[in-house]
Write a protein that holds these residues in place. Structure first.
Motif, mmCIF file in Angstrom:
data_model
loop_
_atom_site.group_PDB
_atom_site.id
_atom_site.type_symbol
_atom_site.label_atom_id
_atom_site.label_comp_id
_atom_site.label_asym_id
_atom_site.label_seq_id
_atom_site.Cartn_x
_atom_site.Cartn_y
_atom_site.Cartn_z
ATOM 1 N N ALA A 107 0.830 -1.207 0.000
ATOM 2 C CA ALA A 107 0.000 0.000 0.000
ATOM 3 C C ALA A 107 0.864 1.256 0.000
ATOM 4 O O ALA A 107 0.526 2.249 -0.662
ATOM 5 C CB ALA A 107 -0.932 -0.009 1.213
ATOM 6 N N ARG A 108 1.977 1.217 0.735
ATOM 7 C CA ARG A 108 2.856 2.389 0.759
ATOM 8 C C ARG A 108 3.487 2.613 -0.607
ATOM 9 O O ARG A 108 3.597 3.755 -1.077
ATOM 10 C CB ARG A 108 3.950 2.211 1.815
ATOM 11 C CG ARG A 108 4.789 3.464 1.998
ATOM 12 C CD ARG A 108 5.744 3.353 3.159
ATOM 13 N NE ARG A 108 6.494 4.609 3.296
ATOM 14 C CZ ARG A 108 6.089 5.650 3.990
ATOM 15 N NH1 ARG A 108 4.933 5.609 4.628
ATOM 16 N NH2 ARG A 108 6.822 6.744 4.061
ATOM 17 N N SER A 109 3.884 1.530 -1.278
ATOM 18 C CA SER A 109 4.459 1.643 -2.616
ATOM 19 C C SER A 109 3.438 2.186 -3.609
ATOM 20 O O SER A 109 3.740 3.061 -4.426
ATOM 21 C CB SER A 109 4.973 0.280 -3.075
ATOM 22 O OG SER A 109 5.431 0.323 -4.399
ATOM 23 N N LEU A 110 2.200 1.688 -3.532
ATOM 24 C CA LEU A 110 1.145 2.166 -4.431
ATOM 25 C C LEU A 110 0.826 3.629 -4.170
ATOM 26 O O LEU A 110 0.545 4.398 -5.106
ATOM 27 C CB LEU A 110 -0.113 1.306 -4.256
ATOM 28 C CG LEU A 110 -0.022 -0.122 -4.799
ATOM 29 C CD1 LEU A 110 -1.219 -0.948 -4.330
ATOM 30 C CD2 LEU A 110 0.042 -0.110 -6.327
ATOM 31 N N TYR A 111 0.866 4.037 -2.905
ATOM 32 C CA TYR A 111 0.611 5.444 -2.581
ATOM 33 C C TYR A 111 1.708 6.331 -3.155
ATOM 34 O O TYR A 111 1.440 7.416 -3.689
ATOM 35 C CB TYR A 111 0.515 5.629 -1.070
ATOM 36 C CG TYR A 111 0.249 7.052 -0.661
ATOM 37 C CD1 TYR A 111 -1.022 7.607 -0.824
ATOM 38 C CD2 TYR A 111 1.261 7.849 -0.143
ATOM 39 C CE1 TYR A 111 -1.268 8.928 -0.465
ATOM 40 C CE2 TYR A 111 1.022 9.170 0.216
ATOM 41 C CZ TYR A 111 -0.247 9.704 0.048
ATOM 42 O OH TYR A 111 -0.490 11.012 0.389
ATOM 43 N N ALA A 112 2.959 5.861 -3.064
ATOM 44 C CA ALA A 112 4.080 6.641 -3.604
ATOM 45 C C ALA A 112 3.962 6.806 -5.118
ATOM 46 O O ALA A 112 4.336 7.836 -5.678
ATOM 47 C CB ALA A 112 5.399 5.961 -3.251
ATOM 48 N N GLN A 113 3.403 5.779 -5.794
ATOM 49 C CA GLN A 113 3.279 5.819 -7.247
ATOM 50 C C GLN A 113 2.068 6.608 -7.724
ATOM 51 O O GLN A 113 2.107 7.258 -8.774
ATOM 52 C CB GLN A 113 3.191 4.394 -7.794
ATOM 53 C CG GLN A 113 4.425 3.540 -7.563
ATOM 54 C CD GLN A 113 4.181 2.084 -7.912
ATOM 55 O OE1 GLN A 113 3.403 1.770 -8.817
ATOM 56 N NE2 GLN A 113 4.821 1.180 -7.196
ATOM 57 N N THR A 114 0.958 6.540 -6.950
ATOM 58 C CA THR A 114 -0.318 7.064 -7.445
ATOM 59 C C THR A 114 -0.939 8.152 -6.577
ATOM 60 O O THR A 114 -1.919 8.784 -6.996
ATOM 61 C CB THR A 114 -1.343 5.917 -7.552
ATOM 62 O OG1 THR A 114 -1.642 5.444 -6.227
ATOM 63 C CG2 THR A 114 -0.799 4.770 -8.391
ATOM 64 N N SER A 115 -0.412 8.344 -5.359
ATOM 65 C CA SER A 115 -1.000 9.259 -4.365
ATOM 66 C C SER A 115 -2.405 8.817 -3.952
ATOM 67 O O SER A 115 -3.200 9.623 -3.479
ATOM 68 C CB SER A 115 -1.047 10.708 -4.885
ATOM 69 O OG SER A 115 0.258 11.170 -5.144
ATOM 70 N N LYS A 116 -2.699 7.529 -4.133
ATOM 71 C CA LYS A 116 -3.984 6.971 -3.723
ATOM 72 C C LYS A 116 -3.778 5.954 -2.609
ATOM 73 O O LYS A 116 -2.792 5.216 -2.599
ATOM 74 C CB LYS A 116 -4.690 6.298 -4.907
ATOM 75 C CG LYS A 116 -5.108 7.262 -6.006
ATOM 76 C CD LYS A 116 -5.811 6.516 -7.138
ATOM 77 C CE LYS A 116 -6.243 7.472 -8.243
ATOM 78 N NZ LYS A 116 -6.906 6.743 -9.359
ATOM 79 N N LYS A 117 -4.750 5.914 -1.667
ATOM 80 C CA LYS A 117 -4.683 4.984 -0.548
ATOM 81 C C LYS A 117 -5.352 3.669 -0.945
ATOM 82 O O LYS A 117 -6.563 3.501 -0.799
ATOM 83 C CB LYS A 117 -5.343 5.588 0.684
ATOM 84 C CG LYS A 117 -4.631 6.810 1.231
ATOM 85 C CD LYS A 117 -5.256 7.299 2.517
ATOM 86 C CE LYS A 117 -6.610 7.931 2.290
ATOM 87 N NZ LYS A 117 -7.195 8.459 3.555
#
Length: 464
Positions: free
Chosen positions: A74-84
């Motif tokens: 989830a942290r990696s996806l947030y860093a890539q997309t700014s989405k939770k």
């Protein structure tokens, strides 16, 4: 707030000087159990206690303060997309990253220095949760090694085959042997073959084969040990929750009926069981025997047992869950409302089992039939990638739900727990929320669960 720590996705810690804290490690779906742990520790030690929850769940909001969220994907996806993104982790992976988190280890050391002792409450004890073996840390649950040993389905069957009625099974050392074994077994077990890996839960790593085309649709499968067993046609899937104090002292809480989808996927439970009283007595005694075997191996704490009742009325043991079960919170609320006020809670029973190798003398099991307290749960998992359109807040506490129905004369209540929130992408296999219905009449439950499921379905839309 989102955390600046590299290993933490979210943190809102704000600790008070006059309070002792314990840690909870696990998913949000059993976080509410900490209410009982908190009260139990405060009563036993005559000190103010509160808790810090370390969770993998990514949500819009959390039901209390002092939460740490650790979820590398989830942290990696947030860093890539700014989405939770809301996405699940396996229990073992989560325990591993928590144990290696510099933030968690610093917190553990600080609390041990300040308090002298740090209790850790878990949903499931795992060997990967290595920091629980640090000096000053007390795990409120069975040891990780013995729990992991008992969660191996092959070990269970081998150790319990002479203690409880198990279904015929064969061990296969790899995919090829499993395919050959299933092919020949279908000729003998005409109702079907149940295929499983040693570690499986809630439908993962297991499936039912009724023809070779069923099996071919599953291939290729990972190289692993498998066991195959005869599929027994049945309507009832009872589950029992218990506590092992020692090999001579096993507490049985209650029996509920599981809701199983697709033959092997757990979705929820209903209480009380509809099984005849004699069947329930037999199941309780089987479970007590399992608890004694667990106790001889050093297991201490809460466990569960699942069974099936065949169409001809025979009872078969299915598996041990060497951990808390998905309906442990409901069982806690049930005992709280059906037993005398001074009877120990499940969390108190586990505390004494772990710390003193015994159960408290004033323990009390439910004896009489239940006539005015019914409940049903449903765990809503998404099977596709979706995004939430809005938030479904829980307008009251689940524990209060039970109190209102049992003590205040309310006819029924339904709530949706742990909804992930508004505008949150949700990965397949993730819990969107959980429906809990409590009533004074059984027939109301189905209607309320159906309404809750509909509300959850309407809160999501497919990802574009």
């Amino acid at each position: 707030m989102f955390s600046d720590e590299e290993d933490v996705l979210f943190s809102d810690l704000k600790l008070e000087d006059d309070t002792n804290y314990f840690l909870y490690i696990g998913e949000i779906k059993t976080d509410a159990l900490n209410q009982f742990v908190k009260e139990n520790l405060a009563r036993i030690h005559n000190k103010k206690f509160d808790y810090i929850s370390i969770l993998p769940d990514v949500m819009e909001s959390y039901p209390h303060k002092n939460v740490l969220v650790i979820n590398p994907l989830a942290r990696s996806l947030y860093a890539q997309t700014s989405k939770k993104f809301s996405c699940r982790m396996s229990a073992g992976d989560f325990a591993g990253v928590v144990s290696y988190s510099s933030t968690v280890l610093e917190l553990v050391r600080m609390l041990v220095r300040k308090q002298g002792r740090l209790y850790v409450h878990v949903f499931e004890s795992l060997p990967e949760l290595s920091f629980t073996r640090m000096p000053g840390v007390v795990l409120l649950g069975p040891g990780g090694q013995v729990a992991s040993m008992w969660n191996n389905k092959l070990y269970q069957l081998q150790m319990l085959k002479d203690a409880v009625p198990v279904i015929d099974y064969k061990v296969c050392s790899g995919v090829g042997e499993m395919v050959q074994g299933t092919t020949s077994a279908l000729a003998e077990w005409t109702e079907g073959v149940f295929v499983s890996q040693p570690y499986s839960a809630a439908g993962t790593n297991s499936f039912i084969v009724r023809s070779m085309s069923d099996l071919n649709s599953r291939l290729p499968l990972p190289q692993s040990t498998y066991f195959i067993s005869r599929y027994v046609p049945h309507e009832h899937d009872p589950t029992v929750l218990g506590v092992v104090g020692n090999e001579d002292d096993v507490f049985i809480a209650a029996i509920a009926d599981q809701e199983i989808e697709g033959g092997n996927m757990f979705r929820g439970s209903t209480f009380p069981s509809v099984l005849p009283y004699k069947d329930q007595l037999e199941i309780k005694e089987h479970t007590r025997m399992v608890g004694r075997v667990l106790g001889r191996s050093g297991y201490r704490g809460i466990f569960g047992c699942d069974y099936i009742v065949s169409n001809s009325g025979r009872i078969y043991f299915v598996e041990v869950n060497a951990r808390k079960q998905g309906t442990t919170m409901e069982m806690c609320c049930t005992l709280e409302n059906l037993l005398p006020q001074d009877a120990p809670t499940l969390m108190e029973l586990e505390y004494f089992a772990v710390t003193e190798n015994r159960l408290p003398e004033n323990k009390m099991e439910i004896q009489e039939a239940i006539s005015d307290l019914y409940w049903r749960t449903y765990n809503f998992k998404v099977d596709r990638e979706v995004v939430t359109k809005y938030f479904l807040p829980a307008d009251e506490d689940e524990r209060e739900l039970f109190r209102q129905v049992k003590r205040n004369g309310v006819e029924y209540k339904m709530i949706i727990m742990e909804h992930v929130g508004h505008g949150c992408p949700v990965k397949p296999g993730t819990f969107l929320g959980r429906v809990v219905a409590v009533s004074r009449k059984r027939e109301i439950l189905d209607r309320e669960i159906k309404m809750g499921k509909q509300l959850l379905e309407e809160s999501i839309t497919s990802m574009e």
